[in-house]
Design a protein around this motif. Structure first.
Motif, PDB file in Angstrom:
ATOM      1  N   GLU A  20       0.828  -1.204   0.000  1.00  0.00           N
ATOM      2  CA  GLU A  20       0.000   0.000   0.000  1.00  0.00           C
ATOM      3  C   GLU A  20       0.866   1.258   0.000  1.00  0.00           C
ATOM      4  O   GLU A  20       1.933   1.286   0.598  1.00  0.00           O
ATOM      5  CB  GLU A  20      -0.921   0.029   1.228  1.00  0.00           C
ATOM      6  CG  GLU A  20      -1.902  -1.118   1.312  1.00  0.00           C
ATOM      7  CD  GLU A  20      -1.344  -2.312   2.046  1.00  0.00           C
ATOM      8  OE1 GLU A  20      -2.133  -3.173   2.455  1.00  0.00           O
ATOM      9  OE2 GLU A  20      -0.111  -2.389   2.211  1.00  0.00           O
ATOM     10  N   THR A  64      -0.635   4.804  -4.812  1.00  0.00           N
ATOM     11  CA  THR A  64      -1.517   3.815  -5.429  1.00  0.00           C
ATOM     12  C   THR A  64      -2.935   3.870  -4.862  1.00  0.00           C
ATOM     13  O   THR A  64      -3.745   2.976  -5.123  1.00  0.00           O
ATOM     14  CB  THR A  64      -0.956   2.395  -5.224  1.00  0.00           C
ATOM     15  OG1 THR A  64      -0.832   2.130  -3.806  1.00  0.00           O
ATOM     16  CG2 THR A  64       0.412   2.254  -5.875  1.00  0.00           C
ATOM     17  N   ASP A  71      -6.630   4.258  -4.534  1.00  0.00           N
ATOM     18  CA  ASP A  71      -7.655   4.173  -5.578  1.00  0.00           C
ATOM     19  C   ASP A  71      -8.986   4.687  -5.031  1.00  0.00           C
ATOM     20  O   ASP A  71      -9.708   3.968  -4.326  1.00  0.00           O
ATOM     21  CB  ASP A  71      -7.794   2.718  -6.053  1.00  0.00           C
ATOM     22  CG  ASP A  71      -8.774   2.578  -7.212  1.00  0.00           C
ATOM     23  OD1 ASP A  71      -9.285   3.613  -7.692  1.00  0.00           O
ATOM     24  OD2 ASP A  71      -9.019   1.429  -7.625  1.00  0.00           O
ATOM     25  N   ARG A  72      -9.333   5.902  -5.351  1.00  0.00           N
ATOM     26  CA  ARG A  72     -10.561   6.529  -4.850  1.00  0.00           C
ATOM     27  C   ARG A  72     -11.822   5.880  -5.401  1.00  0.00           C
ATOM     28  O   ARG A  72     -12.895   5.958  -4.796  1.00  0.00           O
ATOM     29  CB  ARG A  72     -10.549   8.022  -5.197  1.00  0.00           C
ATOM     30  CG  ARG A  72     -10.484   8.299  -6.678  1.00  0.00           C
ATOM     31  CD  ARG A  72     -10.133   9.753  -6.979  1.00  0.00           C
ATOM     32  NE  ARG A  72     -11.150  10.674  -6.559  1.00  0.00           N
ATOM     33  CZ  ARG A  72     -12.209  11.003  -7.301  1.00  0.00           C
ATOM     34  NH1 ARG A  72     -12.377  10.454  -8.499  1.00  0.00           N
ATOM     35  NH2 ARG A  72     -13.100  11.852  -6.849  1.00  0.00           N
ATOM     36  N   SER A  73     -11.697   5.211  -6.543  1.00  0.00           N
ATOM     37  CA  SER A  73     -12.879   4.667  -7.216  1.00  0.00           C
ATOM     38  C   SER A  73     -13.529   3.511  -6.460  1.00  0.00           C
ATOM     39  O   SER A  73     -14.687   3.164  -6.721  1.00  0.00           O
ATOM     40  CB  SER A  73     -12.518   4.211  -8.631  1.00  0.00           C
ATOM     41  OG  SER A  73     -11.648   3.093  -8.591  1.00  0.00           O
ATOM     42  N   ARG A  79     -16.402   8.239  -0.402  1.00  0.00           N
ATOM     43  CA  ARG A  79     -15.260   8.638  -1.219  1.00  0.00           C
ATOM     44  C   ARG A  79     -14.717   9.990  -0.777  1.00  0.00           C
ATOM     45  O   ARG A  79     -13.494  10.177  -0.662  1.00  0.00           O
ATOM     46  CB  ARG A  79     -15.635   8.699  -2.697  1.00  0.00           C
ATOM     47  CG  ARG A  79     -14.448   9.034  -3.607  1.00  0.00           C
ATOM     48  CD  ARG A  79     -14.853   9.080  -5.069  1.00  0.00           C
ATOM     49  NE  ARG A  79     -15.363   7.788  -5.520  1.00  0.00           N
ATOM     50  CZ  ARG A  79     -15.817   7.575  -6.750  1.00  0.00           C
ATOM     51  NH1 ARG A  79     -15.841   8.557  -7.644  1.00  0.00           N
ATOM     52  NH2 ARG A  79     -16.274   6.374  -7.094  1.00  0.00           N
TER      53      ARG A  79
END
Length: 304
Positions: free
Chosen positions: A123, A127, A129-131, A146
């Protein structure tokens, strides 16, 4: 596994330094240029010793020695005979200027305390990832999951970015499982290690195992945990409760670090810390003056 003692590690480093020094010396011996410079250095040192006995001027010798050192380094680079140590800072001795090097402390945390090996963490803030977080359903805060995670990511990244001059001394990440607390904690640990910060990431079970071993008289000194620049504790509250260990040892650790101005970040699923431990511990974890509390809410990512 955490099965080493401090004495074991000191012996390991002593052996490592000796092996690397021997290998380095073997490479130097094979170079005629380096051996020539070494002969000149020995002659100068003898001359400097004579000056000391005769109360002569030794500064000229010092300048010549410095010039020879420079020549030697240039020759080493030219011939590709660089000194090889796992840690160039301490030359694998584990000590710099009378203090333990971060490389030694890292081994203490990992092999004595059972802390997370930060080099294995995948982690990172880069990297992130908000999606994966929902951006439709508002939570109790009025923000979507989010939006909350983007905010918390920035807070945690900024905390490491300006460390140790942080806005708040400590951070408490709280909320149910599967919302990203461990992910952010790992990101903080990874980034801190990359920046050369003295950092230790402990899962709660490993931390309380250390407390129990110390209580039972095993050779597990606690001063390294008390003095680490940045201590991160994950999953606080999932450890088994042990009489005369859980509350007293945790309070002592948190209180010492708070008074020393050292930074601690804790992640927990526990809603009522006072009920789980006591008021002394909850007040130190939740103190508004010293601690920023981040409340996590939303959908469990592990169920998606």
């Amino acid at each position: 596994m955490a099965n080493k003692t401090i004495s074991d590690l000191l012996a390991d480093f002593e052996l490592r330094h000796a092996q690397k020094s021997y290998a380095n010396e073997r490479r130097r011996v094979r170079s005629k240029i380096i051996q020539g410079i070494e002969e000149e250095k020995r002659a100068l040192l003898l001359k400097k010793l004579e000056c000391a006995f005769l109360q002569g001027e030794a500064r000229a010798c010092d300048k010549e020695l410095a010039a020879l050192e420079q020549r030697e380094q240039e020759a080493l680079r030219a011939e590709g005979i660089a000194e090889e140590y796992d840690c160039p800072a301490c030359r694998d001795t584990g000590v710099i200027g009378g203090k333990y090097c971060n490389c030694f402390l890292y081994e203490v945390y990992r092999l004595v305390y059972g802390a997370v090996d930060l080099k294995t963490l995948t982690e990172s803030f880069d990297t992130f990832d908000r999606s994966v977080f929902d951006d439709k359903l508002p939570q109790k805060s009025g923000k979507t999951q989010r939006q909350m995670m983007e905010l918390y990511r920035k807070i945690c990244e900024d905390y490491i970015g300006v460390f140790p001059k942080t806005v708040k001394q400590n951070i408490l990440l709280r909320g149910k499982a599967g919302l990203g607390k461990t992910y952010l904690l790992n990101c903080m640990a990874k980034e801190a290690h990359k920046k050369g910060i003295d950092v230790c990431l402990m899962r709660s079970a490993a931390l309380f195992d250390v407390f129990f071993k110390h209580r039972m008289g095993e050779e597990v000194p606690l001063e390294f945990l008390r003095n680490v620049q940045l201590l991160l504790i994950d999953d606080l509250g999932t450890e088994p409760v042990t009489q005369n260990v859980s509350t007293e040892y945790l309070f002592d650790l948190l209180n010492r670090r708070l008074e020393a101005g050292l930074h601690t970040v804790v992640a927990t699923n526990i809603d009522d810390l006072q009920k789980r431990y006591d008021e002394r511990i909850s007040s130190r974890l939740e103190a508004k003056q010293a601690c920023a509390t981040l409340f996590f809410d939303g959908e469990d990512l592990r169920l998606k």
